[in-house]
Structure formats: structure tokens, C-alpha cells
Design a protein around this motif. Structure first.
Motif, PDB file in Angstrom:
ATOM      1  N   LEU A 145       3.262   0.671  17.429  1.00  0.00           N
ATOM      2  CA  LEU A 145       3.344   0.492  15.982  1.00  0.00           C
ATOM      3  C   LEU A 145       4.255  -0.687  15.658  1.00  0.00           C
ATOM      4  CD1 LEU A 145       3.772   4.209  14.841  1.00  0.00           C
ATOM      5  CD2 LEU A 145       1.711   2.805  14.690  1.00  0.00           C
ATOM      6  N   PRO A 146       3.985  -1.260  14.523  1.00  0.00           N
ATOM      7  CA  PRO A 146       4.903  -2.342  14.095  1.00  0.00           C
ATOM      8  C   PRO A 146       6.309  -1.793  13.895  1.00  0.00           C
ATOM      9  CG  PRO A 146       2.886  -2.331  12.791  1.00  0.00           C
ATOM     10  CD  PRO A 146       2.879  -1.083  13.584  1.00  0.00           C
ATOM     11  N   SER A 147       7.232  -2.647  13.985  1.00  0.00           N
ATOM     12  CA  SER A 147       8.623  -2.203  13.874  1.00  0.00           C
ATOM     13  C   SER A 147       8.929  -1.614  12.513  1.00  0.00           C
ATOM     14  CB  SER A 147       9.558  -3.397  14.142  1.00  0.00           C
ATOM     15  OG  SER A 147       9.300  -4.434  13.186  1.00  0.00           O
ATOM     16  N   PHE A 148       8.206  -2.029  11.463  1.00  0.00           N
ATOM     17  CA  PHE A 148       8.499  -1.482  10.138  1.00  0.00           C
ATOM     18  C   PHE A 148       7.935  -0.066   9.947  1.00  0.00           C
ATOM     19  CE2 PHE A 148       4.709  -4.270   9.694  1.00  0.00           C
ATOM     20  CZ  PHE A 148       3.756  -3.338   9.315  1.00  0.00           C
ATOM     21  N   MET A 149       7.220   0.415  10.948  1.00  0.00           N
ATOM     22  CA  MET A 149       6.682   1.761  10.844  1.00  0.00           C
ATOM     23  C   MET A 149       7.515   2.785  11.600  1.00  0.00           C
ATOM     24  SD  MET A 149       3.950   1.862   8.954  1.00  0.00           S
ATOM     25  CE  MET A 149       3.322   3.438   9.471  1.00  0.00           C
ATOM     26  N   VAL A 150       8.489   2.345  12.330  1.00  0.00           N
ATOM     27  CA  VAL A 150       9.224   3.226  13.223  1.00  0.00           C
ATOM     28  C   VAL A 150      10.698   3.243  12.844  1.00  0.00           C
ATOM     29  CG1 VAL A 150       9.845   3.696  15.627  1.00  0.00           C
ATOM     30  CG2 VAL A 150       7.612   2.716  15.083  1.00  0.00           C
ATOM     31  N   GLY A 151      11.248   4.437  12.772  1.00  0.00           N
ATOM     32  CA  GLY A 151      12.684   4.594  12.565  1.00  0.00           C
ATOM     33  C   GLY A 151      13.131   4.237  11.154  1.00  0.00           C
ATOM     34  N   THR A 152      14.400   3.962  11.050  1.00  0.00           N
ATOM     35  CA  THR A 152      15.025   3.653   9.749  1.00  0.00           C
ATOM     36  C   THR A 152      14.982   2.152   9.505  1.00  0.00           C
ATOM     37  OG1 THR A 152      16.478   5.569   9.988  1.00  0.00           O
ATOM     38  CG2 THR A 152      17.131   3.889   8.396  1.00  0.00           C
ATOM     39  N   GLN A 153      14.541   1.809   8.298  1.00  0.00           N
ATOM     40  CA  GLN A 153      14.443   0.407   7.915  1.00  0.00           C
ATOM     41  C   GLN A 153      15.626   0.062   6.975  1.00  0.00           C
ATOM     42  OE1 GLN A 153      12.000  -1.279   9.426  1.00  0.00           O
ATOM     43  NE2 GLN A 153      11.275   0.687  10.279  1.00  0.00           N
ATOM     44  N   THR A 154      16.035  -1.183   7.067  1.00  0.00           N
ATOM     45  CA  THR A 154      17.152  -1.645   6.223  1.00  0.00           C
ATOM     46  C   THR A 154      16.708  -2.906   5.483  1.00  0.00           C
ATOM     47  OG1 THR A 154      18.761  -0.786   7.800  1.00  0.00           O
ATOM     48  CG2 THR A 154      19.557  -2.385   6.186  1.00  0.00           C
ATOM     49  N   GLY A 155      16.948  -2.946   4.165  1.00  0.00           N
ATOM     50  CA  GLY A 155      16.564  -4.093   3.358  1.00  0.00           C
ATOM     51  C   GLY A 155      17.265  -4.086   2.016  1.00  0.00           C
ATOM     52  N   GLN A 156      16.731  -4.863   1.120  1.00  0.00           N
ATOM     53  CA  GLN A 156      17.295  -4.955  -0.224  1.00  0.00           C
ATOM     54  C   GLN A 156      16.433  -4.163  -1.202  1.00  0.00           C
ATOM     55  OE1 GLN A 156      17.668  -9.088  -1.249  1.00  0.00           O
ATOM     56  NE2 GLN A 156      19.544  -9.358  -0.036  1.00  0.00           N
ATOM     57  N   GLY A 157      17.060  -3.742  -2.306  1.00  0.00           N
ATOM     58  CA  GLY A 157      16.339  -3.007  -3.311  1.00  0.00           C
ATOM     59  C   GLY A 157      16.418  -3.684  -4.662  1.00  0.00           C
ATOM     60  N   THR A 158      15.284  -3.762  -5.348  1.00  0.00           N
ATOM     61  CA  THR A 158      15.201  -4.345  -6.679  1.00  0.00           C
ATOM     62  C   THR A 158      14.343  -3.430  -7.544  1.00  0.00           C
ATOM     63  OG1 THR A 158      13.305  -5.646  -5.964  1.00  0.00           O
ATOM     64  CG2 THR A 158      15.472  -6.713  -5.857  1.00  0.00           C
ATOM     65  N   PHE A 159      14.166  -3.802  -8.847  1.00  0.00           N
ATOM     66  CA  PHE A 159      13.278  -3.033  -9.718  1.00  0.00           C
ATOM     67  C   PHE A 159      12.461  -4.013 -10.548  1.00  0.00           C
ATOM     68  CE2 PHE A 159      17.173  -3.669 -12.060  1.00  0.00           C
ATOM     69  CZ  PHE A 159      16.771  -3.927 -13.353  1.00  0.00           C
ATOM     70  N   TYR A 160      11.312  -3.514 -11.080  1.00  0.00           N
ATOM     71  CA  TYR A 160      10.414  -4.366 -11.862  1.00  0.00           C
ATOM     72  C   TYR A 160       9.721  -3.521 -12.916  1.00  0.00           C
ATOM     73  CZ  TYR A 160       6.286  -2.406  -9.430  1.00  0.00           C
ATOM     74  OH  TYR A 160       5.303  -1.591  -8.969  1.00  0.00           O
ATOM     75  N   ALA A 161       9.050  -4.167 -13.860  1.00  0.00           N
ATOM     76  CA  ALA A 161       8.295  -3.488 -14.903  1.00  0.00           C
ATOM     77  C   ALA A 161       6.940  -3.076 -14.317  1.00  0.00           C
ATOM     78  CB  ALA A 161       8.109  -4.392 -16.106  1.00  0.00           C
ATOM     79  N   THR A 162       6.688  -1.803 -14.305  1.00  0.00           N
ATOM     80  CA  THR A 162       5.482  -1.263 -13.657  1.00  0.00           C
ATOM     81  C   THR A 162       4.243  -1.496 -14.511  1.00  0.00           C
ATOM     82  OG1 THR A 162       5.856   0.901 -14.626  1.00  0.00           O
ATOM     83  CG2 THR A 162       6.836   0.494 -12.457  1.00  0.00           C
ATOM     84  N   GLY A 163       3.085  -1.143 -13.972  1.00  0.00           N
ATOM     85  CA  GLY A 163       1.781  -1.272 -14.633  1.00  0.00           C
ATOM     86  C   GLY A 163       0.703  -0.940 -13.615  1.00  0.00           C
ATOM     87  N   LEU A 164      -0.402  -1.699 -13.686  1.00  0.00           N
ATOM     88  CA  LEU A 164      -1.485  -1.502 -12.722  1.00  0.00           C
ATOM     89  C   LEU A 164      -1.086  -2.137 -11.403  1.00  0.00           C
ATOM     90  CD1 LEU A 164      -4.392  -0.570 -12.061  1.00  0.00           C
ATOM     91  CD2 LEU A 164      -5.183  -2.799 -12.919  1.00  0.00           C
TER      92      LEU A 164
END
Length: 257
Positions: A145-164
Motif C-alpha cells: 500500500l502507499p505510505s499514506f494508507m498505512v499507519g499515522t499520517q502527519t500534515g497540516q490542517g485548514t478549512f474551506y467553504a463547503t459545497g458540491l
């Protein structure tokens, strides 16, 4: 027998004795005629016919059918006393008992048993050993599996205006959803890259952690400006981790549910 008959019989006997006593040479034919003239002819004696005794059926000798004949009809007066001779019922020799009729029941032909299906004994191969599931640590990676599918991932968090979103789902700012990086979205296992609405990633959930706070969100959109392990939250989901004034949080971790 009547007295007259007895007398006639006695005289006949006396004449016979006299004739025997007289020498033959002295006799004369006229002498015989004289004696015969003196002796009256005996009247016919009516002898009653005796009834035939029925012979017992001893099976010693079989009586002929023509041996017993009814007496001649010279005495019609006595014919009424003759019983009809019944042919002795010679019971025929007892026939041997018939051979026991062995009632051979007509054997209903038993249908030949259907031949058992030839079971080709295929030697079953030993079951393949279950793949050894290597327990991976939270920081480990899998070769499949790709590395982003396994274990704990670390990154940044942001927010946006939702919709479709890219998954074809329309969300609002109050929904706890998030968008993943386009690098993760386009390379998710099972996605053919044609219709984003059919991406197997759509609807999967992850749990994000930041400074002792956590929130669980559903992945429904694609973020073109995010790194591979970043998450872009809806306003309500981001507010569970930090204030809007912060705008962007670093050191956030998340895991697949």
C-alpha cells in the motif's frame, strides 16, 4: 313251506330211493312212465330274490360293471324287490398330494442401481498457509500500500467553504467532512481516474488529532493546493481542533478508520 309241498318232496325222494334199490334189468320202460304218472310235477317255487349286499369299498378288488346282472324277468312278481345295483364307489387311489405350489412371486426386476458417479479423487492440495499478517507499527509502512494508507499520517490542517465536492456530494459548513490532497485522491487504490464520483475513497472516514483534541470526518472532496497528507476541513470540523483565527495548524496527525 306248505304241507303239500313237503309231501310231494317226500314222495319224490321215496320214489328215487326205490328206483335205486330195484335192479336195472327188472325195470321196464313202462314202469318209469307209471312212476312218473303217479308223481305230480312240483309246482314252481317262488324264491324271493335276495337284495345284494353292498360291498364295502376295501379297494381289494374292483367289481366289474357287467358282473352283476339283474335276474331274468321270468318272475315278474319278484322283480320289484330287487334293489338297483349301485356301482360301488371305488374311491380312486388317493392321488399323491400335489407338489407344493411354490408361488414364485414374480420378481419385480429391481432397477439396476445407477452407477455411482465416478468421483475422480482429486488430491486436494494442502490449503495455502494464511498470509502472515505482519503487524505494523504506527510508524511503519506496507510494501503493498502507499505510505499514506498505512499507519499515522502527519500534515497540516485548514478549512474551506463547503459545497458540491469531487465525490458528487453536496455538503454544508456544519457537516464534519474534509478534502484530501489531489495526490492522495488520484492515486487511491482502486480508482481508475475517470469518474471521481466512483472513487473508492469517497465516504471513508479518518480521525484527526491536534493538541489533545480530535474530530472524525468523512472524506468527500479533493484539495488541489494540499500536500499528500494534509486535510482541508469544513469550518465546523476545524473548529473542533482549533480556533478559526489560527487559520492553519501544523503537526496535526490523523489515521484511517
Amino acid at each position: 313251506m306248505s304241507f303239500a309241498k313237503c309231501l310231494v318232496l317226500f314222495l319224490s325222494l321215496a320214489a328215487s330211493a326205490n328206483a335205486l334199490a330195484t335192479p336195472h334189468v327188472v325195470r321196464h320202460p313202462s314202469h318209469h312212465r307209471a312212476i312218473a304218472a303217479r308223481v305230480a310235477a312240483p309246482a314252481p317255487v317262488d324264491v324271493p330274490a335276495l337284495s345284494l349286499r353292498k360291498r364295502q369299498n376295501t379297494q381289494r378288488c374292483r367289481q366289474r360293471s357287467s358282473s352283476v346282472q339283474a335276474p331274468s324277468s321270468t318272475h315278474p312278481a319278484s322283480s320289484a324287490n330287487i334293489l338297483p345295483v349301485s356301482k360301488p364307489t371305488t374311491s380312486a387311489k388317493a392321488a399323491p398330494p400335489p407338489a407344493p405350489t411354490t408361488s414364485t412371486k414374480k420378481a419385480t426386476p429391481t432397477p439396476a442401481p445407477a452407477p455411482a458417479p465416478a468421483t475422480t479423487h482429486v488430491q486436494q492440495a494442502a490449503p495455502a498457509p494464511a498470509p502472515a499478517t505482519t503487524k505494523q507499527s504506527s510508524t511503519g509502512s506496507s510494501s503493498n500500500l502507499p505510505s499514506f494508507m498505512v499507519g499515522t499520517q502527519t500534515g497540516q490542517g485548514t478549512f474551506y467553504a463547503t459545497g458540491l465536492g469531487a465525490c458528487g456530494i453536496t455538503n454544508t459548513d456544519t457537516d464534519h467532512i474534509a478534502a484530501v490532497s489531489h495526490l492522495l485522491f488520484d492515486n487511491f487504490p482502486g480508482y481508475n481516474g475517470v469518474n471521481p464520483n466512483s472513487n473508492p475513497l469517497c465516504g471513508r472516514t479518518v480521525t484527526a488529532h491536534y493538541q489533545g483534541k480530535s474530530v472524525t470526518v468523512a472524506l468527500t472532496d479533493r484539495c488541489t493546493g494540499c500536500a499528500v497528507t494534509d486535510l482541508d476541513f469544513s469550518p465546523s470540523a476545524f473548529n473542533q481542533l482549533a480556533d478559526f483565527a489560527v487559520g492553519r495548524i501544523s503537526g496535526m496527525t490523523w489515521t484511517w478508520n
